[in-house]
Design a protein around this motif. Structure first.
Motif, PDB file in Angstrom:
ATOM      1  N   SER A 100      -1.495   7.716  -1.878  1.00 42.71           N
ATOM      2  CA  SER A 100      -0.565   8.654  -1.232  1.00 42.71           C
ATOM      3  C   SER A 100      -1.224   9.347  -0.048  1.00 42.71           C
ATOM      4  CB  SER A 100      -0.066   9.685  -2.243  1.00 42.71           C
ATOM      5  OG  SER A 100       0.678   9.045  -3.254  1.00 42.71           O
ATOM      6  N   LYS A 154       7.393   4.184  -1.953  1.00 40.83           N
ATOM      7  CA  LYS A 154       6.894   3.992  -3.321  1.00 40.83           C
ATOM      8  C   LYS A 154       6.343   2.584  -3.518  1.00 40.83           C
ATOM      9  CE  LYS A 154       9.329   5.530  -6.788  1.00 40.83           C
ATOM     10  NZ  LYS A 154      10.366   5.648  -7.840  1.00 40.83           N
ATOM     11  N   ASP A 185       5.708   4.049 -12.605  1.00 40.74           N
ATOM     12  CA  ASP A 185       6.179   3.143 -11.554  1.00 40.74           C
ATOM     13  C   ASP A 185       5.287   1.910 -11.445  1.00 40.74           C
ATOM     14  OD1 ASP A 185       8.262   4.901 -10.851  1.00 40.74           O
ATOM     15  OD2 ASP A 185       6.970   5.979  -9.440  1.00 40.74           O
ATOM     16  N   ALA A 243       4.133   7.680  -5.975  1.00 44.42           N
ATOM     17  CA  ALA A 243       4.460   6.854  -7.139  1.00 44.42           C
ATOM     18  C   ALA A 243       3.734   7.415  -8.357  1.00 44.42           C
ATOM     19  CB  ALA A 243       4.051   5.403  -6.894  1.00 44.42           C
TER      20      ALA A 243
END
Length: 152
Positions: free
Chosen positions: A43, A71, A9, A5
Motif C-alpha cells: 500500500s 486492490k 482479500d 487490501a
C-alpha cells in the motif's frame, strides 16, 4: 493510512498458494504478521507511485470501482513481497508484480485514471471549483482595459 487490501482479500484470490508461500519455516502455519507487513508495504508503494498524480485525500476518496482496481494491484504487489520475505518467489509472482507496477506507473503518468467519490474537485480559497487537471492562475489586475484605453 489503511492498506488497500486485507489478508482475507489475498486469501480469496490465492487460497492454496498463500499457505504454500507464507508458511512459517518452523511451525508450518501461515504467518499473518508477515502477510500484514507485506500488505502495508504494498500500500505504501502504491501511494508513492500514485503521488505523482493523486493527493492523499484523492486516494482516500477513491470510489468502489477504483478501489477494486487498486486492490488487485495491491494483492499482486503484496504477494510478491510476501514470497520474497519467505524466499519463495517464482517467475509468475514476479511477472504479476512487474505488471502491477507498470500499470500503476501508467495511471500516475496519465495513461489511465482513478475516479473519486468527490469527482476530483474541491473548493478553492476564492470559492470556485477546480478540477483535478485544471490549472489555477493568479495574476494582478489588468492595466490596459477597454475602459482605461477609452479615456486616452
Amino acid at each position: 493510512m489503511p492498506a488497500f487490501a486485507t489478508i482475507a482479500d489475498v486469501e480469496a484470490r490465492f487460497p492454496s498458494e498463500l499457505l504454500l508461500v507464507a508458511a512459517n519455516e518452523e511451525t508450518g502455519l501461515r504467518d499473518d504478521v508477515r502477510i500484514g507487513h507485506g500488505l502495508d508495504d504494498a500500500s505504501t508503494e502504491i501511494r508513492a507511485i500514485l503521488a505523482a498524480r493523486y493527493s492523499a485525500a484523492d486516494l482516500a476518496a477513491l470510489d468502489e470501482t477504483s478501489l477494486a482496481v487498486v486492490k488487485v494491484y495491491c494483492i499482486d504487489i503484496a504477494f510478491y513481497r510476501i514470497a520474497l520475505s519467505f524466499s519463495r518467489s517464482t517467475d509468475n509472482i514476479k511477472e504479476r508484480y512487474d505488471q502491477a507496477i507498470k500499470r500503476l506507473e501508467a495511471i500516475a503518468s496519465g495513461k489511465g485514471a482513478l475516479t473519486t467519490t468527490n469527482s476530483g474537485t474541491g473548493p478553492v480559497e476564492d470559492g470556485g471549483d477546480v478540477g483535478q487537471n485544471e490549472v489555477i492562475l493568479e495574476a494582478p489586475e489588468r492595466v490596459f482595459t477597454r475602459a482605461r484605453l477609452g479615456r486616452i
